[in-house]
Design a protein around this motif. Structure first.
Motif, PDB file in Angstrom:
ATOM      1  N   PHE A 195       0.844  -1.202   0.000  1.00  0.00           N
ATOM      2  CA  PHE A 195       0.000   0.000   0.000  1.00  0.00           C
ATOM      3  C   PHE A 195       0.878   1.251   0.000  1.00  0.00           C
ATOM      4  O   PHE A 195       0.670   2.178  -0.786  1.00  0.00           O
ATOM      5  N   CYS A 262     -10.236   4.016   2.742  1.00  0.00           N
ATOM      6  CA  CYS A 262      -8.797   4.239   2.613  1.00  0.00           C
ATOM      7  C   CYS A 262      -8.437   5.545   3.320  1.00  0.00           C
ATOM      8  O   CYS A 262      -9.073   6.568   3.091  1.00  0.00           O
ATOM      9  N   SER A 264      -6.040   7.322   2.779  1.00  0.00           N
ATOM     10  CA  SER A 264      -5.399   8.244   1.857  1.00  0.00           C
ATOM     11  C   SER A 264      -6.395   8.877   0.885  1.00  0.00           C
ATOM     12  O   SER A 264      -6.359  10.084   0.661  1.00  0.00           O
ATOM     13  N   CYS A 265      -7.311   8.061   0.300  1.00  0.00           N
ATOM     14  CA  CYS A 265      -8.190   8.603  -0.742  1.00  0.00           C
ATOM     15  C   CYS A 265      -9.677   8.454  -0.425  1.00  0.00           C
ATOM     16  O   CYS A 265     -10.515   8.991  -1.140  1.00  0.00           O
ATOM     17  N   CYS A 282      -6.120  -0.938  -1.574  1.00  0.00           N
ATOM     18  CA  CYS A 282      -7.011   0.122  -2.019  1.00  0.00           C
ATOM     19  C   CYS A 282      -7.088   0.082  -3.546  1.00  0.00           C
ATOM     20  O   CYS A 282      -6.076   0.274  -4.220  1.00  0.00           O
ATOM     21  N   CYS A 285      -5.761   3.579  -4.904  1.00  0.00           N
ATOM     22  CA  CYS A 285      -4.340   3.924  -4.696  1.00  0.00           C
ATOM     23  C   CYS A 285      -3.389   2.885  -5.299  1.00  0.00           C
ATOM     24  O   CYS A 285      -2.245   3.197  -5.607  1.00  0.00           O
TER      25      CYS A 285
HETATM   26 ZN    ZN Z   1      -6.792   4.801  -1.462  1.00  0.00          ZN
END
Ligand code: ZN
Length: 290
Positions: A195, A262, A264-265, A282, A285
């Motif tokens: 990841f 996620c 991050s996103c 993800c 990602c």
């Molecule tokens: Zn993500």
């Protein structure tokens, strides 16, 4: 299963309890030695000279005047744990062999310590009973099938050796977890490093570019070191030799988070089974076509 950072943490917390101490007894309460092993009682009279980690193995090097050195090697597998009980703590209920105890080691006082009573007990417990013990000399250790095929250590192999090792038609996830390719990586640090490097776990190792491999190595090393600093990840029964838990699970981005957002996103993390192992990634990602 404890992986490199967890095993490293056990080694670091176990060492102060056992180093320079003489083994007074080693009792295999329930059989857990591999077939290549000497009986545990052969370690009696030896002094623990060194404790170190190799892959997911905990190793104690034992010395005794006039004898060949021996190696006591433990693999915790799924649920094994080593706990140290010093001095009077040996009389506590927790230190008594229980239903899940596999092996008990009694160590005497160090030279110069106050009294002969100042010893230590090491208890190897294992609920699922997959954990294993090996005792043998250097030659036997080097010939032991589980040991001799171990790949290089990820923290010291370097970027170039890593790039060369990552190859073939298998998925990158299964190559990372193959102890013969790289020693010490399991499901947690495979998923987390993939990841962090934004690499889809089902890509073949061969499909990774030089940059992909470089990024993956940098992230893998960063996460392993961070986890060692956090004393590992405590999931299931994992704890160190003093009974303390680790904190790296608080850094998980994907492991155990299938279906969640996620970090991050915001996309929903996917859980799939890859080579028989639960794998979380993800889909946004970690694109497969990158
Ligand atoms: Zn993500």
């Amino acid at each position: 299963m404890p992986e490199l950072p967890e095993v490293e943490t056990v080694v670091r917390t176990l060492a102060p309890h056992v180093l320079k101490r003489k083994i007074l007894s080693m009792d295999e309460v329930r059989p857990c030695s591999v077939s290549e092993s000497l009986p545990c009682s052969k370690a009696v009279g030896f002094v623990v000279a060194e404790v170190f980690r190799r892959g997911k193995f905990i190793v104690a090097r034992l010395e005794r005047a006039g004898c060949e050195e021996l190696f006591w090697v433990t693999h915790l597998r799924m649920t094994g744990s080593l706990m140290a009980y010093e001095g009077a703590m040996r009389e506590s209920e927790a230190a008594s062999p229980g239903k899940y105890t596999r092996c008990v080691m009694e160590l005497g006082a160090r030279a110069g310590e106050a009294t002969a009573e100042d010893g230590c007990r090491i208890v190897f417990n294992d609920v699922r009973t997959f954990g294993r013990i090996f005792l043998g000399n250097r030659k036997a250790l080097e010939e032991w099938s589980s040991w001799k095929k171990l790949g290089p250590e990820p923290l010291s192999m370097g970027e170039d050796a890593f790039a060369k090792a990552i190859r073939g038609k298998r998925t990158i996830k299964s190559v990372l977890m193959d102890q013969h390719v790289i020693a010490g990586i399991g499901n947690i640090y495979a998923d987390e490093s993939l990841f962090a490097a934004r690499i889809h776990p089902a890509r073949t190792a061969d499909s990774l570019s030089v940059e992909d491999k470089k990024r993956l190595y940098v992230e893998l090393v960063r996460l392993l070191l961070l986890s060692i600093e956090e004393c590992g990840s405590s999931i299931r029964d994992y704890h160190d030799a003093n009974g303390n838990v680790g904190a790296f699970q608080n850094h998980f981005m994907v492991y155990g988070r299938g279906g969640e957002a996620c970090h991050s996103c915001g996309a929903r993390l996917k859980k799939v089974v890859l080579n028989g192992r639960g794998t979380v990634y993800c889909p946004r990602c970690q694109k497969k076509s990158r």
